[in-house]
Design an enzyme around this catalytic site. Structure first.
Site, mmCIF file in Angstrom:
data_model
loop_
_atom_site.group_PDB
_atom_site.id
_atom_site.type_symbol
_atom_site.label_atom_id
_atom_site.label_comp_id
_atom_site.label_asym_id
_atom_site.label_seq_id
_atom_site.Cartn_x
_atom_site.Cartn_y
_atom_site.Cartn_z
ATOM 1 N N ASN A 7 41.073 -5.424 34.229
ATOM 2 C CA ASN A 7 41.121 -3.961 34.136
ATOM 3 C C ASN A 7 41.091 -3.395 35.553
ATOM 4 O OD1 ASN A 7 40.798 -1.258 33.638
ATOM 5 N ND2 ASN A 7 38.651 -1.426 33.003
ATOM 6 N N LYS A 9 41.480 -0.357 36.462
ATOM 7 C CA LYS A 9 40.983 1.033 36.542
ATOM 8 C C LYS A 9 41.968 1.869 37.360
ATOM 9 C CE LYS A 9 36.410 -0.921 36.149
ATOM 10 N NZ LYS A 9 34.999 -0.663 36.093
ATOM 11 N N HIS A 85 36.945 2.174 26.604
ATOM 12 C CA HIS A 85 36.164 1.674 27.750
ATOM 13 C C HIS A 85 35.000 2.632 28.003
ATOM 14 C CE1 HIS A 85 35.110 0.601 31.863
ATOM 15 N NE2 HIS A 85 35.665 -0.576 31.611
ATOM 16 N N GLU A 87 33.844 3.885 30.586
ATOM 17 C CA GLU A 87 34.151 4.992 31.526
ATOM 18 C C GLU A 87 34.891 6.114 30.800
ATOM 19 O OE1 GLU A 87 36.009 2.593 34.532
ATOM 20 O OE2 GLU A 87 34.061 1.692 34.990
ATOM 21 N N GLU A 155 30.721 -4.976 26.536
ATOM 22 C CA GLU A 155 30.499 -4.608 27.932
ATOM 23 C C GLU A 155 29.218 -3.789 28.052
ATOM 24 O OE1 GLU A 155 34.337 -4.820 30.349
ATOM 25 O OE2 GLU A 155 34.201 -2.807 29.554
ATOM 26 N N GLY A 161 30.361 -3.000 36.990
ATOM 27 C CA GLY A 161 30.491 -2.566 38.380
ATOM 28 C C GLY A 161 29.177 -2.547 39.140
ATOM 29 N N SER A 191 30.674 -7.300 35.459
ATOM 30 C CA SER A 191 30.457 -8.056 36.702
ATOM 31 C C SER A 191 30.762 -9.550 36.564
ATOM 32 C CB SER A 191 29.039 -7.826 37.234
ATOM 33 O OG SER A 191 28.850 -6.456 37.548
HETATM 34 C C1 PEP Z 1 35.232 -3.268 33.384
HETATM 35 O O1 PEP Z 1 35.623 -2.295 33.980
HETATM 36 O O2 PEP Z 1 35.621 -3.459 32.230
HETATM 37 C C2 PEP Z 1 34.317 -4.191 34.051
HETATM 38 C C3 PEP Z 1 33.743 -5.129 33.350
HETATM 39 O O3 PEP Z 1 34.096 -3.990 35.399
HETATM 40 P P1 PEP Z 1 33.335 -4.987 36.411
HETATM 41 O O4 PEP Z 1 33.870 -6.386 36.162
HETATM 42 O O5 PEP Z 1 33.701 -4.488 37.782
HETATM 43 O O6 PEP Z 1 31.875 -4.901 36.118
#
Ligand code: PEP
Length: 234
Positions: A7, A9, A85, A87, A155, A161, A191
């Protein structure tokens, strides 16, 4: 075969997308998916890699400024979409209801879907992790059922992040809970990096990963894909 989705973003315009795609070789034995921003979808599709959008609207067309529909994505050669997601839920007013509508439309039009769920730190600390996941997953399951094009991504918001990851035990527990509610593959996200991918991906019920930050670098994303491929073949 495990699914590894990157992803991106709001990173990488068409030029950087082309550079990444030229350098990226999918290791054998993994289903690797790139999720660039809308403006870079065409460049990614042209490279021949499997490409998902980061969102999709439920209507086929209409007065919905700033949105993109499933038939439009299909016309471009996009294979699927991330939906819900955290976000989008946090900053753009996405709700369980709008997530469900997007998922149903995407699946009806032949797109694959990665539907995201996960609890916040406050919810986990208040002992509400199970309740939050149940509500989110049931909203998806009630709308779409265990559709063959549907995958759920667990998630935990506190791990996105932040450099924090769920422990293997936390991931196993959440994945088992989700699978008990809806029988679809479940990805872990939060992460995931080159140095923790193999351990997380080897947990029971972890069918792949949704990778944010570490998917922007072709070497780290390739290494995560390779870790998944090695586990699929072992
Ligand atoms: C994501 O945006 O779905 C995500 C898991 O980000 P990150 O791996 O940076 O934590």
């Amino acid at each position: 075969m495990k699914l590894i989705a990157g992803n991106w973003k709001m990173f990488k315009g068409p030029r950087e997308t082309r550079e990444f795609c030229e350098a990226f070789r999918v290791p054998e034995g993994v289903d690797a998916v790139l999720c660039p921003p809308y403006v870079s979808l065409a460049a990614a599709v042209e490279s021949g890699h499997t490409v998902f959008a980061q969102n999709v609207h439920w209507a086929e067309d209409g007065a919905f400024t700033g949105e993109v529909s499933a038939p439009m994505l299909r016309e471009l050669g996009v294979a699927g979409a991330i939906v819900g997601h955290s976000e989008r839920r946090q900053y753009f007013g996405e709700t369980d209801e709008t997530v469900a509508r997007r998922i149903v439309a995407a699946l009806e039009h032949g797109l694959r879907v990665i539907a995201c769920v996960g609890e916040s730190l406050e919810e986990r600390q208040a002992g509400q992790m199970e309740l939050v996941l149940r509500l989110q997953v049931e909203a998806i399951g009630d709308a779409a059922g265990a559709h063959e094009g549907l995958v759920v991504a667990y998630e935990p918001i506190w791990a996105i992040g932040t450099g924090e990851t769920a422990t293997p035990d936390q991931a196993r527990e959440a994945h088992a809970l989700i699978k008990g509610l809806l029988d679809v593959p479940v990805l872990y996200g939060g992460s995931v990096k080159t140095d923790n991918a193999a351990e997380l991906l080897s947990q029971e019920g972890v069918d792949g990963a949704l990778v944010g930050g570490a998917s922007l670098d072709v070497e780290s994303f390739t290494a995560i894909c390779r870790a998944a491929a090695n586990l699929s073949s072992s």
